[in-house]
Design a protein around this motif. Structure first.
Motif, PDB file in Angstrom:
ATOM      1  N   LEU A  70       0.718  -1.167  -0.100  1.00  0.00           N
ATOM      2  CA  LEU A  70       0.102   0.083  -0.081  1.00  0.00           C
ATOM      3  C   LEU A  70       0.669   1.096  -0.088  1.00  0.00           C
ATOM      4  O   LEU A  70       2.092   1.310   0.884  1.00  0.00           O
ATOM      5  N   ALA A  71       0.330   2.325  -0.703  1.00  0.00           N
ATOM      6  CA  ALA A  71       0.827   3.613  -0.682  1.00  0.00           C
ATOM      7  C   ALA A  71       0.918   4.002   1.072  1.00  0.00           C
ATOM      8  O   ALA A  71       0.061   3.758   1.719  1.00  0.00           O
ATOM      9  N   GLY A  72       2.208   4.346   1.537  1.00  0.00           N
ATOM     10  CA  GLY A  72       2.297   4.735   2.776  1.00  0.00           C
ATOM     11  C   GLY A  72       3.173   3.634   3.697  1.00  0.00           C
ATOM     12  O   GLY A  72       3.568   3.886   4.786  1.00  0.00           O
ATOM     13  N   ASP A  73       3.208   2.627   3.100  1.00  0.00           N
ATOM     14  CA  ASP A  73       3.999   1.357   3.901  1.00  0.00           C
ATOM     15  C   ASP A  73       5.550   2.042   3.747  1.00  0.00           C
ATOM     16  O   ASP A  73       5.812   2.904   2.719  1.00  0.00           O
ATOM     17  N   GLU A  74       6.362   1.340   4.492  1.00  0.00           N
ATOM     18  CA  GLU A  74       7.875   1.841   4.647  1.00  0.00           C
ATOM     19  C   GLU A  74       8.756   0.671   4.141  1.00  0.00           C
ATOM     20  O   GLU A  74       8.545  -0.607   4.247  1.00  0.00           O
ATOM     21  N   VAL A  75       9.642   1.267   3.498  1.00  0.00           N
ATOM     22  CA  VAL A  75      10.680   0.214   2.946  1.00  0.00           C
ATOM     23  C   VAL A  75      11.960   0.749   3.842  1.00  0.00           C
ATOM     24  O   VAL A  75      12.303   1.843   4.099  1.00  0.00           O
ATOM     25  N   THR A  76      12.772  -0.533   4.222  1.00  0.00           N
ATOM     26  CA  THR A  76      14.045  -0.157   4.820  1.00  0.00           C
ATOM     27  C   THR A  76      15.175  -0.471   3.984  1.00  0.00           C
ATOM     28  O   THR A  76      15.456  -1.576   3.745  1.00  0.00           O
TER      29      THR A  76
END
Ligand SMILES: *Cc1c(COP(=O)(O)O)cnc(C)c1O
Length: 344
Positions: free
Chosen positions: A303-309
């Protein structure tokens, strides 16, 4: 601001400092804070280190050294080793900075400025032990120390240290450098210098080789939890990464998600296709790094707004990224621009 955040874990930093102090027991630790504390931000790093008993700080340039003086208070020792012009020498002496000196011309100018101010400059003479970057050549060492002693006797400088920098690439080369260093220390003492500190090792040698520790070790990378490329793992060293970089998903496609972080923020575009990054459901390939965005292999229900590290946390380390493009972890960190918010 891009929505990307460099999260700096000050507890991890403090734990790394404790691990270093245990490892180098007997020697003091100089925390190296060049490049804005390797991108972590001196504003929070220096006070945290002072709170953990760090007494020495290594700032490459005078500007950083003066900023560190403001952050660390009057009792800290702050070492700056960039050769600078007379105005900066004056500013450094006003801020009570220790100066690293790798050539005789710089020594003479420090003595002149110091005399004009009625100050006593604390200097650390640098012997060139083979890197040929900066440093007094062994054949010129005795004469340079003799000049320094003359200035000591006239009360304008004090030689408090002898130091050098080594490659930490091969033990044999480092051993040769150490012999040259020991010879230089012996000459300085022979000519009457009352040395407070001898310092030679950075992170790798200070951990691996006790005979390189002398009185003081200059540690940057390991304090920030950045292991050496090709060297022992973090858990073997007893350190952990301090920083992690996250980026926010802006749009989701069939095969890839877009994140708002790109090469203009300091993420090297040559990482494209070479590494994996952390997502909510495990590692996914970093497919492409463009100027203001990057794409990452998609995952179910992204989803848009998820975070990627991008690195840190349970994802890959900055050094893992560095190794994928034949550089060091420090390089990944120091390239990150001020567009990226820091969170402590
Ligand atoms: C950068 C630097 C250090 C610290 O090196 P690390 O490998 O990051 O610990 C020490 N001494 C000098 C002169 C440096 O330039």
């Amino acid at each position: 601001m891009t929505g990307a955040v460099l999260h700096v874990d000050l507890d991890a930093f403090a734990a790394n400092l404790a691990a270093i102090e245990r490892r180098v027991a007997g020697a003091q630790t100089m925390l190296v804070i060049k490049d804005d504390a390797y991108g972590h931000g001196i504003t929070r790093i220096v006070p945290t280190a002072v709170g953990r008993g760090i007494h020495w700080f290594g700032a490459f340039d005078v500007r950083t050294a003066i900023a560190a003086r403001g952050l660390a208070g009057p009792d800290a020792r702050i070492f700056s080793w960039l050769t600078v012009g007379d105005d900066e020498i004056r500013a450094a002496l006003e801020a009570d900075i220790d100066l690293g000196v790798g050539d005789v011309d710089f020594l003479e100018r420090i003595a002149d400025v110091s005399r004009g101010m009625g100050a006593v400059a604390r200097v650390h003479l640098k012997i060139d032990t083979g890197l040929h970057r900066n440093g007094i050549r062994p054949e010129e060492w005795r004469a340079a120390v003799a000049r320094a002693r003359t200035h000591e006797q006239s009360g304008v400088i004090r030689v408090v240290g002898v130091w050098s920098h080594i490659a930490e690439a091969s033990d044999a080369e480092d051993d040769t450098a150490r012999e040259i260093f020991d010879g230089a220390v012996a000459v300085a003492r022979d000519l009457g210098c009352l040395l407070e500190v001898r310092h030679l090792a950075a992170s790798a040698a200070s951990f691996a080789r006790s005979e390189f520790r002398y009185d003081l070790v200059r540690v940057g990378a390991f304090a920030y939890g950045v292991r050496s490329a090709g060297g022992p793992a973090e858990n073997e060293l007893g350190i952990r990464p301090v920083a992690s970089l996250t980026a926010t998903v802006t749009s989701v496609g069939a095969d890839a998600v877009r994140v708002a972080l790109g090469s203009l923020d300091g993420l090297p575009s040559i990482l494209s296709g070479r590494v994996s990054v952390g997502t909510p459901t495990g590692h996914r390939p970093l497919l492409a790094v463009e100027s203001t965005q990057s794409s990452v292999g998609s995952w179910p229900e992204a989803l848009a707004g998820d975070e990627v590290t991008i690195f840190g946390g349970a994802a890959v380390s900055a050094t893992d990224l560095g190794e994928a493009i034949d550089t060091v972890g420090e390089e990944i960190l120091v390239r990150l621009t001020k567009n990226i918010a820091r969170s402590y």
